[in-house]
Design an enzyme around this catalytic site. Sequence first.
Site, mmCIF file in Angstrom:
data_model
loop_
_atom_site.group_PDB
_atom_site.id
_atom_site.type_symbol
_atom_site.label_atom_id
_atom_site.label_comp_id
_atom_site.label_asym_id
_atom_site.label_seq_id
_atom_site.Cartn_x
_atom_site.Cartn_y
_atom_site.Cartn_z
ATOM 1 N N ARG A 55 0.788 -1.234 0.000
ATOM 2 C CA ARG A 55 0.000 0.000 0.000
ATOM 3 C C ARG A 55 0.823 1.289 0.000
ATOM 4 O O ARG A 55 0.277 2.349 -0.259
ATOM 5 C CB ARG A 55 -0.970 0.052 1.196
ATOM 6 C CG ARG A 55 -2.128 -0.921 1.112
ATOM 7 C CD ARG A 55 -3.071 -0.729 2.295
ATOM 8 N NE ARG A 55 -4.258 -1.566 2.185
ATOM 9 C CZ ARG A 55 -4.328 -2.819 2.586
ATOM 10 N NH1 ARG A 55 -3.254 -3.386 3.132
ATOM 11 N NH2 ARG A 55 -5.430 -3.518 2.453
ATOM 12 N N ASP A 56 2.117 1.217 0.303
ATOM 13 C CA ASP A 56 2.901 2.454 0.333
ATOM 14 C C ASP A 56 4.308 2.208 -0.196
ATOM 15 O O ASP A 56 5.284 2.675 0.375
ATOM 16 C CB ASP A 56 2.949 3.012 1.756
ATOM 17 C CG ASP A 56 3.327 4.497 1.783
ATOM 18 O OD1 ASP A 56 2.963 5.216 0.832
ATOM 19 O OD2 ASP A 56 3.973 4.929 2.756
ATOM 20 N N LEU A 57 4.396 1.480 -1.318
ATOM 21 C CA LEU A 57 5.677 1.247 -1.960
ATOM 22 C C LEU A 57 6.149 2.544 -2.599
ATOM 23 O O LEU A 57 5.466 3.105 -3.458
ATOM 24 C CB LEU A 57 5.533 0.148 -3.024
ATOM 25 C CG LEU A 57 6.819 -0.353 -3.676
ATOM 26 C CD1 LEU A 57 7.737 -0.991 -2.633
ATOM 27 C CD2 LEU A 57 6.495 -1.345 -4.782
#
Length: 206
Positions: free
Chosen positions: A30-32
Amino acid sequence: LDLRQSIEFGLHIAAGMQHATLKVPGMVHRDLKPANILVTHDSIAKVTDFGLVRSVDWDDLAVVEDDDDVSGERSTRLTKAGAVVGTAPYMSPEQCQALNVDLRSDIYAFGCVLYEMLTGHYVYKVRKFEAWMHAHVHERPEFETQHIRQIPHRLRELVLAQAAERVVHPVHHVVGGDVQEAVPDLGAEPAVQGLGVGRDLVEEGG
């Protein structure tokens, strides 16, 4: 980063995500983003901050106003606008629309990161949070003429496919083979030998 280093880091990131998704089936990072990719002294890229996958508390996230400039300090943090969670330059269309996310969100983010490594700038040339939301949902990235000359065709196709195909595949399957097919154009193999064990590319405790 030069072309070779960008490809090597891309393969490292993909292998790290492979290990994570095999270890936790159905996992979505979700937050690469670049801030969550650590590079060791021997130039190995490791994916970190997997704790966010299971610990995101929607009520505790910072609120981003419509006029927020993502070039400022807040751009490095998870943000919340209504029910939108992510980091503006790397958010998938699903995240921008507060929809349920799956592996496609990480694939999209990977494409944004790879584009940035190859070109040296964000996938879209916008600054405001609202403009990022619109771009991710309604626009498609393109390479400038100078990058078309410098980056192998198959590699450019791969990066653009991250934002266009929207097909659910594990990240390592999407990038592994196609990125390596671009390597012969560089005249040598990338430095990924000995990195077959994906856990070496995931930062412990991340």
